[in-house]
Design an enzyme around this catalytic site. Structure first.
Site, short mmCIF file in Angstrom:
data_model
loop_
_atom_site.label_atom_id
_atom_site.label_comp_id
_atom_site.label_asym_id
_atom_site.label_seq_id
_atom_site.Cartn_x
_atom_site.Cartn_y
_atom_site.Cartn_z
NE ARG A 66 11.75 -1.91 17.71
CZ ARG A 66 10.65 -2.83 17.44
NH1 ARG A 66 10.99 -3.93 17.11
NH2 ARG A 66 9.52 -2.67 17.20
CB CYS B 80 2.18 -4.92 19.09
SG CYS B 80 3.08 -6.12 20.08
CG HIS C 147 6.14 -0.40 20.71
ND1 HIS C 147 6.51 0.56 19.80
CD2 HIS C 147 5.95 -1.63 19.88
CE1 HIS C 147 6.65 -0.01 18.65
NE2 HIS C 147 6.22 -1.29 18.81
N1 CP Z 1 4.85 -4.44 16.53
C1 CP Z 1 6.15 -4.10 16.33
O1 CP Z 1 6.76 -3.26 16.76
O2 CP Z 1 6.80 -5.04 15.45
P1 CP Z 1 8.21 -5.22 14.88
O3 CP Z 1 8.96 -5.50 16.31
O4 CP Z 1 8.27 -6.22 13.83
O5 CP Z 1 8.59 -3.87 14.56
N1 NVA Z 2 6.80 -6.48 24.19
C1 NVA Z 2 7.45 -7.02 22.94
C2 NVA Z 2 6.66 -5.97 21.64
C3 NVA Z 2 7.30 -6.22 20.33
C4 NVA Z 2 6.74 -5.59 19.05
C5 NVA Z 2 8.96 -6.64 22.86
O1 NVA Z 2 9.29 -5.53 23.52
O2 NVA Z 2 9.74 -7.38 22.42
#
Ligand code: CP
Ligand code: NVA
Length: 299
Positions: free
Chosen positions: A101, A258, A128
């Site tokens: 990530r 999400c 994502h």
């Molecule tokens: N939805 C999601 O990816 O959550 P986190 O940022 O907690 O991993």
């Molecule tokens: N769009 C958000 C998603 C988090 C899971 C971000 O990138 O912070």
């Protein structure tokens, strides 16, 4: 066999995605209990915060018999400037898969290019895809199928919106995107999917939600955009998912997010906690789809 990565939804065909969702469903039901990661290690690199992604991959690896390795980019040499391509080759000599990530999508592509083990995109500024797998499973659970379904995306043309566009393109459902000018999704991602399914762009959330089976949104300021929060809050005025908007959707429509969510900002408390909300199933489904993904790529 050459190693396979999962950096974006189109890395898998429609058939492969549906097979993966089916496997995730079997895992969730407890009828598939194999441990294909026995003796294997997943390295998880995090340059951004995470609850769901970290816990689903960590617990999922353990449930599949493997060992998860949490690597905060602040603690490994990557954070001090060791090149991503060097990190990729070192980790590939020791682990069996890498989940990452981070911010720049190009970094994940470079990691995948230089790694000799499967690389999984756990979120970038651009995409994502792992979250969308969970969202697809949640839709299949609610409606039995994705076929003939219409999804309304309300809000920012961000990483989640881009992955919804990719999923619509590969799986063929209709996607309506309501975004204010200046916050629309990437044109190249839009164009790549527009020829494959029905995509609608509007600046009217109600128009997007009309008769939709799924209404979904995300925060207005993503990770890394915290300083833009006030400007964005003004730009997204009128994009709140509330009961009135849900009433425009199909009577059986579900609400997805999400998470993490900002109640009162992009969604009201009553929709978020209401009977149409499937956000906790959606969060749980991260575990099942992540396990199915690891079993497929690393098993
Ligand atoms: N939805 C999601 O990816 O959550 P986190 O940022 O907690 O991993
Ligand atoms: N769009 C958000 C998603 C988090 C899971 C971000 O990138 O912070």
């Amino acid at each position: 066999m050459p190693k396979r990565d999962f950096l974006a939804i189109p890395d898998f065909s429609a058939d492969e995605l549906l097979t993966l969702l089916d496997l995730a469903g079997q895992m969730k039901a407890g009828v598939w209990r194999e441990r294909p990661l026995t003796g294997k290690t997943l390295a998880m690199i995090f340059a951004k915060s995470s609850t769901r992604t970290r816990v689903s991959f960590e617990v999922g690896t353990l449930q599949l018999g493997g060992h998860p390795l949490f690597l905060s980019s602040r603690d490994i040499q990557l954070g001090r400037g060791e090149p991503i391509r060097d990190t990729a080759r070192v980790l590939s000599r020791m682990v069996d898969g890498i989940m990452i990530r981070t911010f720049a999508h190009a970094d994940v592509e470079e990691l995948a290019q230089f790694a000799t083990v499967p690389v999984i995109n756990g979120l970038t500024d651009l995409l994502h895809p792992c979250q969308i797998l969970a969202d697809m499973l949640t839709i299949v659970e609610a409606f039995g199928t994705l076929e003939g379904k219409t999804v309304a995306w309300i809000g920012d043309g961000n990483n989640m919106c881009h992955s919804w566009l990719n999923a619509a393109g590969v799986l063929g459902f209709e996607l309506r995107v309501a975004c204010p000018a200046g916050y629309r999704p990437d044109q190249a991602i839009w164009d790549a999917n527009a020829g494959r399914t029905t995509l609608v762009m509007t600046d009217e959330p109600g128009q997007a939600a009309e008769g939709a089976h799924v209404v979904t949104t995300d925060v207005w300021a993503s990770m890394g955009q915290e300083e833009e929060a006030a400007v964005r809050a003004r730009a997204f005025e009128g994009y709140l998912v509330d009961d009135a908007l849900m009433r425009r959707a199909d009577p059986k429509a579900i609400f997805l997010h999400c998470l993490p969510a900002h109640r009162g900002e992009e969604v009201t408390e009553s929709v978020f906690e209401g009977p149409q909300s499937r956000v906790w199933d959606e969060a749980e489904n991260r575990l099942h789809v992540q396990k199915a993904l690891m079993a497929t790529l690393m098993g």
